[in-house]
Design a protein around this motif. Structure first.
Motif, PDB file in Angstrom:
ATOM      1  N   ALA A   1       0.828  -1.215   0.000  1.00  0.00           N
ATOM      2  CA  ALA A   1       0.000   0.000   0.000  1.00  0.00           C
ATOM      3  C   ALA A   1       0.854   1.254   0.000  1.00  0.00           C
ATOM      4  CB  ALA A   1      -0.928  -0.007   1.218  1.00  0.00           C
ATOM      5  N   LEU A   2       2.028   1.175   0.623  1.00  0.00           N
ATOM      6  CA  LEU A   2       2.901   2.342   0.735  1.00  0.00           C
ATOM      7  C   LEU A   2       3.608   2.683  -0.574  1.00  0.00           C
ATOM      8  CD1 LEU A   2       4.610   4.457   2.288  1.00  0.00           C
ATOM      9  CD2 LEU A   2       6.076   2.565   3.051  1.00  0.00           C
ATOM     10  N   ARG A   3       3.961   1.685  -1.362  1.00  0.00           N
ATOM     11  CA  ARG A   3       4.850   1.873  -2.507  1.00  0.00           C
ATOM     12  C   ARG A   3       4.375   2.961  -3.478  1.00  0.00           C
ATOM     13  NH1 ARG A   3       5.025  -3.248  -4.203  1.00  0.00           N
ATOM     14  NH2 ARG A   3       6.357  -3.772  -2.441  1.00  0.00           N
ATOM     15  N   PRO A   4       3.112   2.954  -3.950  1.00  0.00           N
ATOM     16  CA  PRO A   4       2.714   4.012  -4.900  1.00  0.00           C
ATOM     17  C   PRO A   4       2.665   5.396  -4.265  1.00  0.00           C
ATOM     18  CG  PRO A   4       0.833   2.629  -4.312  1.00  0.00           C
ATOM     19  CD  PRO A   4       2.044   1.958  -3.767  1.00  0.00           C
ATOM     20  N   LEU A   5       2.334   5.472  -2.980  1.00  0.00           N
ATOM     21  CA  LEU A   5       2.313   6.774  -2.303  1.00  0.00           C
ATOM     22  C   LEU A   5       3.725   7.326  -2.168  1.00  0.00           C
ATOM     23  CD1 LEU A   5      -0.215   5.855   0.536  1.00  0.00           C
ATOM     24  CD2 LEU A   5      -0.711   7.198  -1.507  1.00  0.00           C
ATOM     25  N   ALA A   6       4.663   6.453  -1.764  1.00  0.00           N
ATOM     26  CA  ALA A   6       6.041   6.889  -1.602  1.00  0.00           C
ATOM     27  C   ALA A   6       6.648   7.323  -2.939  1.00  0.00           C
ATOM     28  CB  ALA A   6       6.872   5.767  -0.975  1.00  0.00           C
ATOM     29  N   ALA A   7       6.337   6.575  -3.995  1.00  0.00           N
ATOM     30  CA  ALA A   7       6.876   6.916  -5.317  1.00  0.00           C
ATOM     31  C   ALA A   7       6.392   8.283  -5.758  1.00  0.00           C
ATOM     32  CB  ALA A   7       6.475   5.847  -6.331  1.00  0.00           C
ATOM     33  N   ALA A   8       5.128   8.590  -5.506  1.00  0.00           N
ATOM     34  CA  ALA A   8       4.585   9.893  -5.902  1.00  0.00           C
ATOM     35  C   ALA A   8       5.249  11.036  -5.148  1.00  0.00           C
ATOM     36  CB  ALA A   8       3.072   9.918  -5.667  1.00  0.00           C
ATOM     37  N   ALA A   9       5.711  10.753  -3.928  1.00  0.00           N
ATOM     38  CA  ALA A   9       6.340  11.799  -3.118  1.00  0.00           C
ATOM     39  C   ALA A   9       7.858  11.779  -3.216  1.00  0.00           C
ATOM     40  CB  ALA A   9       5.913  11.620  -1.659  1.00  0.00           C
ATOM     41  N   GLY A  10       8.419  10.897  -4.025  1.00  0.00           N
ATOM     42  CA  GLY A  10       9.861  10.814  -4.167  1.00  0.00           C
ATOM     43  C   GLY A  10      10.563  10.219  -2.962  1.00  0.00           C
ATOM     44  N   LEU A  11       9.868   9.331  -2.237  1.00  0.00           N
ATOM     45  CA  LEU A  11      10.438   8.700  -1.040  1.00  0.00           C
ATOM     46  C   LEU A  11      10.768   7.233  -1.332  1.00  0.00           C
ATOM     47  CD1 LEU A  11       7.962  10.088   1.656  1.00  0.00           C
ATOM     48  CD2 LEU A  11      10.165  11.043   0.964  1.00  0.00           C
ATOM     49  N   THR A  12      11.599   6.655  -0.470  1.00  0.00           N
ATOM     50  CA  THR A  12      11.962   5.243  -0.594  1.00  0.00           C
ATOM     51  C   THR A  12      11.503   4.488   0.645  1.00  0.00           C
ATOM     52  OG1 THR A  12      14.142   5.719   0.339  1.00  0.00           O
ATOM     53  CG2 THR A  12      13.952   5.689  -2.071  1.00  0.00           C
ATOM     54  N   SER A  13      11.309   3.181   0.479  1.00  0.00           N
ATOM     55  CA  SER A  13      10.857   2.351   1.600  1.00  0.00           C
ATOM     56  C   SER A  13      11.377   0.944   1.431  1.00  0.00           C
ATOM     57  CB  SER A  13       9.316   2.340   1.670  1.00  0.00           C
ATOM     58  OG  SER A  13       8.770   1.735   0.508  1.00  0.00           O
ATOM     59  N   CYS A  14      11.359   0.180   2.519  1.00  0.00           N
ATOM     60  CA  CYS A  14      11.715  -1.241   2.450  1.00  0.00           C
ATOM     61  C   CYS A  14      11.077  -1.961   3.623  1.00  0.00           C
ATOM     62  CB  CYS A  14      13.232  -1.442   2.467  1.00  0.00           C
ATOM     63  SG  CYS A  14      14.014  -1.171   4.070  1.00  0.00           S
TER      64      CYS A  14
END
Length: 483
Positions: free
Chosen positions: A93-106
């Motif tokens: 759920a986080l991945r598309p939101l983070a991509a839109a904001a230019g953030l990274t996650s793991c």
């Protein structure tokens, strides 16, 4: 009714939600988003399936946007989850939101190798979604620091308490930056969770929506009084109906055995329990998500956080241990305003206990005594023509799922043992036989034709299914075995 924009969610994130066909906030989102976006500590209480994940992900991403880049080995936000499956679902759920904001996650959890997780953190990652055990291990090895974490989210806090994770949670939160934002979401608030709130949340905004103790209006509850001999035929009938079904058992061995029995009877079933490697758990969940399997046979590991659209049935093949487990298991259906049916099977010895459990859960199930699998209530609860695979297809499905339970070399399994997948003790791995020229091609057919146990049933052929009734009775179930 408020929109996400009205609640203060930035436009680039609402655009992502629109592309995902998410346009109307749920009650827990409407209640918590304004305070969370403003940076306040938040205590949100809502049942499983109420939309808590977006209620904390949207503020995390919005508040990190435009900030400094994450340092190597030092994430800026931490989301703690009790199970690997829930952590993976949060990351999805986080991945598309983070991509839109230019953030990274793991993600960081056990059951898989550490190196990809360590490499991601070493490169610098904004948001880490973690299970407590593996994250503590990385911290102890000096692979990660929480000193720069300004936002901490604890999801399914009551489940954390049930699993005994709260001491680890305290140690982890204690290593994050003082004065940061902390959000805690839970279905219930028991004493252990309340103590965590008092210790770590500063003047939190408290919001409650859809308490776990309030029954879902779109969920129908039924109690089927069955005798032990009829339990498997009834489960075969219900799980072969159109739509997805989640079938719960009490034990890992019970889930493994029941999944095998359903497959032999022609139901495309996969298992989910703690004795599987993480790769096998992920593969089986993917089969269930995509429709390659219509039934997921699981322990209570799937009672929290596992979201699959359009689960029509939740079946308690074994009654749960308590009313809280009943409510969380049942929450796999009737999600996001959809309807669903919950069925509990109970023998004469179990019926009194289940009635008391339902009363404690605030549920009044409709009770029906089932003498055989051709009882008309079954087609009422799970309407539609039953779909069963041929014996050969069932055997091939079982043969495919057996290797999936064997974890790859080098995996970190934590404390969970690797299950035996062979039918006999001491069975040699495929490809390492001492007898030259021995072929394995005939094994699937031998698996499906054994009839030494009442629970090892061969499913009918395609031609036989076309002549059969939509439901199959215990009598026809036994007749197939005799063939």
């Amino acid at each position: 009714m408020s929109s996400f924009t009205d609640l203060g969610v930035p436009a680039r994130l609402t655009d992502v939600l629109t592309r995902l066909a998410i346009e109307t906030p749920t009650p827990i989102q409407r209640a918590t988003l304004p305070d969370a976006l403003a940076g306040r500590d938040v205590l949100g209480r809502g049942r499983t399936g109420s939309g808590k994940t977006l209620a904390f992900l949207l503020p995390v991403v919005a508040r990190l946007s435009g900030g400094p880049r994450a340092r190597a080995g030092a994430p800026r936000a931490l989301v703690l989850a009790p199970t690997r499956e829930l952590a993976a679902q949060i990351e999805t759920a986080l991945r598309p939101l983070a991509a839109a904001a230019g953030l990274t996650s793991c993600t960081v959890f056990g059951g898989v190798g550490q190196e990809p997780q360590v490499a991601a953190i070493r490169r610098g990652v904004d948001i880490v979604v973690a299970c407590p055990g593996r994250l503590e291990d990385l911290l102890a090895r000096g692979r990660c620091s929480l000193a720069q974490v300004k936002i901490v989210v604890l999801d399914e806090a009551d489940h954390m308490a049930d699993l005994g994770f709260l001491p680890a949670v305290r140690r982890l939160i204690g290593q994050t930056a003082a004065g940061g934002q902390r959000m805690l979401f839970s279905a219930t608030l028991d004493k252990a969770v309340d103590a965590l709130v008092r210790q770590y949340l500063s003047r939190p905004a408290v919001h409650e929506a859809d308490s776990a103790q309030s029954p879902v209006g779109t969920m129908a509850h039924h109690l089927l009084h069955v005798e032990r001999d009829n339990r498997l035929p009834v489960l075969v009938d219900l799980s072969s109906a159109p739509g997805r079904a989640v079938v719960f058992t009490r034990t890992k061995h019970g889930a493994k055995a029941l999944a095998r029995q359903l497959n032999r009877a022609g139901v495309r079933a996969v298992e989910l329990h703690g004795n599987l490697s993480q790769n096998a758990r992920t593969r089986n969940l993917d089969d269930f998500h995509t429709g390659r399997a219509s039934a997921l046979v699981a322990t209570d590991i799937a009672a929290r956080g596992i979201h699959v659209d359009d689960v029509a049935l939740v079946i308690h093949a074994d009654p749960p241990a308590d009313h809280k487990a009943y409510l969380h298991r049942s929450g796999r259906t009737a999600r996001a305003g959809n309807s669903g049916t919950v069925i509990t099977l109970a023998t004469t010895e179990q019926i009194r206990e289940v009635i008391q459990l339902a009363r404690a859960a605030g549920i009044r199930p409709t009770t029906t005594r089932i003498a055989s699998a051709d009882h008309p209530i079954l087609s009422t609860l799970a309407p539609g023509a039953r779909s069963l695979t041929s014996p050969v297809v069932a055997a091939q499905a079982e043969a495919r799922t057996t290797p999936a339970q064997r974890p790859p070399v080098g995996e970190d399994h934590g404390a969970e043992p690797t299950p035996r997948t062979g039918r006999r003790r001491g069975r040699r791995p495929a490809g390492n036989h001492r007898r030259a020229g021995r072929s394995t091609a005939s094994r699937p057919s031998r698996v499906t034709t054994r009839t030494t146990s009442p629970e090892r049933e061969a499913s009918p052929s395609t031609a036989e299914r076309s002549r059969s009734q939509p439901t199959h009775s215990a009598a026809t179930f036994s007749a197939r075995r005799a063939r």
